[in-house]
Design a protein around this motif. Structure first.
Motif, PDB file in Angstrom:
ATOM      1  N   ASP A 147       0.822  -1.213   0.000  1.00  0.00           N
ATOM      2  CA  ASP A 147       0.000   0.000   0.000  1.00  0.00           C
ATOM      3  C   ASP A 147       0.862   1.272   0.000  1.00  0.00           C
ATOM      4  O   ASP A 147       0.421   2.340   0.417  1.00  0.00           O
ATOM      5  CB  ASP A 147      -0.967  -0.005   1.187  1.00  0.00           C
ATOM      6  N   GLY A 148       2.086   1.127  -0.495  1.00  0.00           N
ATOM      7  CA  GLY A 148       2.983   2.297  -0.565  1.00  0.00           C
ATOM      8  C   GLY A 148       2.586   3.240  -1.690  1.00  0.00           C
ATOM      9  O   GLY A 148       1.754   2.897  -2.540  1.00  0.00           O
ATOM     10  N   VAL A 149       3.194   4.418  -1.698  1.00  0.00           N
ATOM     11  CA  VAL A 149       2.815   5.427  -2.691  1.00  0.00           C
ATOM     12  C   VAL A 149       4.021   5.876  -3.509  1.00  0.00           C
ATOM     13  O   VAL A 149       5.157   5.903  -3.024  1.00  0.00           O
ATOM     14  CB  VAL A 149       2.161   6.667  -2.029  1.00  0.00           C
ATOM     15  N   PHE A 150       3.731   6.229  -4.757  1.00  0.00           N
ATOM     16  CA  PHE A 150       4.735   6.787  -5.667  1.00  0.00           C
ATOM     17  C   PHE A 150       4.338   8.235  -5.896  1.00  0.00           C
ATOM     18  O   PHE A 150       3.281   8.522  -6.470  1.00  0.00           O
ATOM     19  CB  PHE A 150       4.735   6.003  -6.980  1.00  0.00           C
ATOM     20  N   ILE A 151       5.157   9.155  -5.410  1.00  0.00           N
ATOM     21  CA  ILE A 151       4.806  10.575  -5.442  1.00  0.00           C
ATOM     22  C   ILE A 151       5.677  11.272  -6.493  1.00  0.00           C
ATOM     23  O   ILE A 151       6.909  11.175  -6.453  1.00  0.00           O
ATOM     24  CB  ILE A 151       5.038  11.217  -4.051  1.00  0.00           C
ATOM     25  N   GLN A 152       5.020  11.965  -7.405  1.00  0.00           N
ATOM     26  CA  GLN A 152       5.714  12.557  -8.548  1.00  0.00           C
ATOM     27  C   GLN A 152       5.266  13.999  -8.730  1.00  0.00           C
ATOM     28  O   GLN A 152       4.083  14.290  -8.586  1.00  0.00           O
ATOM     29  CB  GLN A 152       5.337  11.743  -9.807  1.00  0.00           C
TER      30      GLN A 152
END
Ligand SMILES: C[S@@+](CC[C@H](N)C(=O)[O-])C[C@H]1O[C@@H](n2cnc3c(N)ncnc32)[C@H](O)[C@@H]1O
Length: 200
Positions: A147-152
């Motif tokens: 449930d991790g996030v990729f922030i861009q």
């Protein structure tokens, strides 16, 4: 005379040498870094940063409480990598391509303590072809908890990832803040796995 922000000249010089890869004229502002940090899950301890540049976002991640040993910063440009290495002792600063993230993160021992809670990316994804976007995202997802996030962040009006890549990788997207105080103004996007994809 007013002194430039740390890293501005280093960064500008690298942009002159390779504008497409460096993808920005000047480092991100603190305001943009805060907008990205605001998207970290509440329990975040372990973060991977892609394309550290001169460390504008790295600095704010550390100031926000991410411990140096829990932070991996990846940079493809040798001179910027050397700059980051000298500037941030104790941080895992790695030289290499984001497509090889799993091997690089294992190689430096970062993954021995578990997967990352978030990947924060300063890469110029918007201008990359979808195949390259997909390879980079797949590499990042391999190092992220389910449930991790990729922030861009991105400068254009459009979302940074092609729809085909979002679909192919089973991702959902959420738009974060628009940050006017950045050159140029930027918007934050957050990608994460759909619940069904995360369960696999
Ligand atoms: C737009 S700059 C962002 C720098 C910094 N994070 C900031 O926000 O100020 C993009 C950075 O990504 C690096 N980069 C580009 N392609 C990369 C790749 N495939 N893998 C790792 N780093 C890459 C560039 O060298 C550059 O430092």
């Amino acid at each position: 005379m007013k002194r430039p922000r740390p890293g501005v000249l280093t960064f500008f010089w690298q942009w002159l040498k390779n504008p497409l890869r460096t993808a920005a004229l000047v480092p991100s502002s603190s305001e943009l870094a805060y907008a990205m940090i605001a998207e970290l899950p509440d329990d975040t301890q372990r973060v991977i940063e892609l394309g550290g540049g001169t460390g504008a976002i790295t600095r704010e991640l550390l100031a926000a409480g991410i411990h140096a040993s829990q932070l991996l910063v990846l940079e493809l440009n040798e001179e910027l990598h050397a700059h980051l290495h000298a500037r941030f002792p104790g941080v895992h600063v790695v030289l290499g391509d984001a497509r090889s993230l799993p091997e690089l993160a294992s190689g430096c021992g970062f993954l021995d303590e578990g997967l990352a809670d978030a990947v924060v990316s300063g890469l110029g994804l918007l201008t990359m072809p979808p195949t390259l976007q997909r390879d980079i995202l797949a590499a990042a997802l391999a190092c992220l908890r389910a449930d991790g996030v990729f922030i861009q962040f991105t400068y254009g009006p459009a979302a940074p990832l092609a729809d085909s890549v979002v679909k192919q990788l089973g991702l959902k997207v959420h738009r974060g803040d628009f940050v006017l105080r950045n050159v140029p103004p930027a918007t934050v996007y957050v990608y994460s796995r759909h619940a069904a994809a995360a369960a696999h």
